[in-house]
Design an enzyme around this catalytic site. Sequence first.
Site, PDB file in Angstrom:
ATOM      1  N   HIS A 130       0.875  -1.180   0.000  1.00  0.00           N
ATOM      2  CA  HIS A 130       0.000   0.000   0.000  1.00  0.00           C
ATOM      3  C   HIS A 130       0.912   1.229   0.000  1.00  0.00           C
ATOM      4  O   HIS A 130       2.026   1.179   0.530  1.00  0.00           O
ATOM      5  CB  HIS A 130      -0.835  -0.053   1.282  1.00  0.00           C
ATOM      6  CG  HIS A 130      -1.889   0.991   1.436  1.00  0.00           C
ATOM      7  ND1 HIS A 130      -1.617   2.274   1.832  1.00  0.00           N
ATOM      8  CD2 HIS A 130      -3.234   0.925   1.281  1.00  0.00           C
ATOM      9  CE1 HIS A 130      -2.747   2.957   1.913  1.00  0.00           C
ATOM     10  NE2 HIS A 130      -3.752   2.163   1.585  1.00  0.00           N
ATOM     11  N   LYS A 233     -10.180  -0.917  10.312  1.00  0.00           N
ATOM     12  CA  LYS A 233     -10.230  -2.107   9.443  1.00  0.00           C
ATOM     13  C   LYS A 233     -10.680  -3.330  10.240  1.00  0.00           C
ATOM     14  O   LYS A 233     -10.893  -4.392   9.682  1.00  0.00           O
ATOM     15  CB  LYS A 233      -8.844  -2.417   8.861  1.00  0.00           C
ATOM     16  CG  LYS A 233      -8.141  -1.238   8.238  1.00  0.00           C
ATOM     17  CD  LYS A 233      -8.327  -1.161   6.770  1.00  0.00           C
ATOM     18  CE  LYS A 233      -7.402  -0.109   6.180  1.00  0.00           C
ATOM     19  NZ  LYS A 233      -7.920   0.406   4.926  1.00  0.00           N
ATOM     20  N   CYS A 371      -4.719   2.512  -3.622  1.00  0.00           N
ATOM     21  CA  CYS A 371      -3.480   3.030  -3.008  1.00  0.00           C
ATOM     22  C   CYS A 371      -2.329   2.066  -3.235  1.00  0.00           C
ATOM     23  O   CYS A 371      -1.503   1.829  -2.332  1.00  0.00           O
ATOM     24  CB  CYS A 371      -3.654   3.287  -1.510  1.00  0.00           C
ATOM     25  SG  CYS A 371      -4.807   4.597  -1.168  1.00  0.00           S
TER      26      CYS A 371
HETATM   27  C1  LIG Z   1      -2.395  -2.822   3.547  1.00  0.00           C
HETATM   28  C2  LIG Z   1      -2.701  -1.449   4.045  1.00  0.00           C
HETATM   29  N1  LIG Z   1      -1.721  -0.711   4.593  1.00  0.00           N
HETATM   30  C3  LIG Z   1      -1.943   0.515   5.069  1.00  0.00           C
HETATM   31  C4  LIG Z   1      -3.179   1.088   5.010  1.00  0.00           C
HETATM   32  C5  LIG Z   1      -3.379   2.463   5.559  1.00  0.00           C
HETATM   33  O1  LIG Z   1      -4.230   2.420   6.658  1.00  0.00           O
HETATM   34  P1  LIG Z   1      -4.761   3.759   7.335  1.00  0.00           P
HETATM   35  O2  LIG Z   1      -5.295   4.609   6.224  1.00  0.00           O
HETATM   36  O3  LIG Z   1      -5.834   3.298   8.284  1.00  0.00           O
HETATM   37  O4  LIG Z   1      -3.611   4.377   8.021  1.00  0.00           O
HETATM   38  C6  LIG Z   1      -4.222   0.390   4.417  1.00  0.00           C
HETATM   39  C7  LIG Z   1      -5.559   1.004   4.229  1.00  0.00           C
HETATM   40  O5  LIG Z   1      -6.215   0.782   3.234  1.00  0.00           O
HETATM   41  C8  LIG Z   1      -3.993  -0.921   3.952  1.00  0.00           C
HETATM   42  O6  LIG Z   1      -4.969  -1.654   3.421  1.00  0.00           O
END
Ligand SMILES: Cc1ncc(COP(=O)(O)O)c(C=O)c1O
Length: 413
Positions: A130, A233, A371
Amino acid sequence: MTIAAHAIGFDVQRLRRDFPILHRTVRGRKLVYLDNAATTQKPQAVIDRIVRYYTEENSNVHRGVHFLSEIATAAYEGARTTVKRFINARSEKEIVFTRGTTEAINLVTSSWGGRNVAAGDCVLITAIEHHSNIVPWQLLCEAKGAQLLVAPVADNGELIQDEYRKLLERHPKIVAFGHASNALGTINPVKAMTQAAHDAGAVVLIDGAQGVPHSIVDVQDIGCDFYAFSGHKVYGPTGIGALYGREALLEAMPPYQGGGDMILSVSFEKTTYNALPYKFEAGTPNIEGVVGLAAALDYVGGVGIENITAHEQELLHYATERLQELDGVRLIGIAREKASVISFTLEGVHPHDIGTILDQEGIAIRTGHHCAQPLMMRFNVPATGRASFGMYNTKDEADALVAGLQRVIEVFG
Ligand SMILES: Cc1ncc(COP(=O)(O)O)c(C=O)c1O
């Protein structure tokens, strides 16, 4: 991963009653919520806990001797113990509350990276990350003159472990990879990857944003040095998450942000910092988020994460088979070990149009690059449609998705 036919005591219809939003209609249709990798819906227990906090307990933490401050502090610190137990950390000192996964990773790149990464060093990430687990490392490498290495992904969406091990021979200072990919669902062999990185002398950070909601996480068993996740999540509030860090590493790291609560004493000549984990929690924290997160983890623990995994795996396999019946569907990411995420394209139809037509049917999926733009480039697609299943989804909802896609095919056929 083994699939239990039907988890004992797991009643999805009963569970759905705990989530008020699932009973609303959307565009005059029954809501079918399949966007759980973006964020999950909240059970009444979480909503009630936040209301109770503001109705009966609201006060700042760690500061007052008065009654409400004591209650709020006990709730806040009790939540830390809940998180510690949930991921099996050794001590509460190893749990730092953050805004979420993104802030947790930025804390590590800034504080640990700032101190330990220098010009000429390398940092290893993977091709399925991500943006939250890419950009902070890029910023660090740019600032330090370090090199960012990227372990490649195979056509089925699995990391190429041989290539990963070859890159470890370059002796990266730190290795960062996701527990599970939000874009493809791929679950990484995190324990083996951690062991290999440690053998090469690297520190390991795991982005657990998609790990905690779908599987039992035991940071001691995995052996990682840092593990980051987000509350929203895993059926908790937005804007709250946690960073697990091994105590010795956190102890040696400088503060991430300066302000109230993270100090022992301040003078213009010299400031001394608070003990762990407070050193990393500057300012008034997100207290409502923290107590809501604990309520969410208690709820998930009550349902049983193994029951959730079994149910989601059954849905994943069912929905994958049904989607493959459709003409023109291409699945992106068919790793052997997957979380309940299905990324797909439909020949001749832009993913955005798929999402819009499904929305008219009350079906919420995500479309876009998730993302993970470098990953989209790797698979030669600008975007995908993504259906992601949570503990409250049903086979009927998977059928609704397939029926909706059939309509999309008719419209564009
Ligand atoms: C694999 C992964 N990493 C990081 C994130 C970032 O999470 P947050 O936006 O809650 O900080 C996400 C969110 O979609 C994710 O799915």
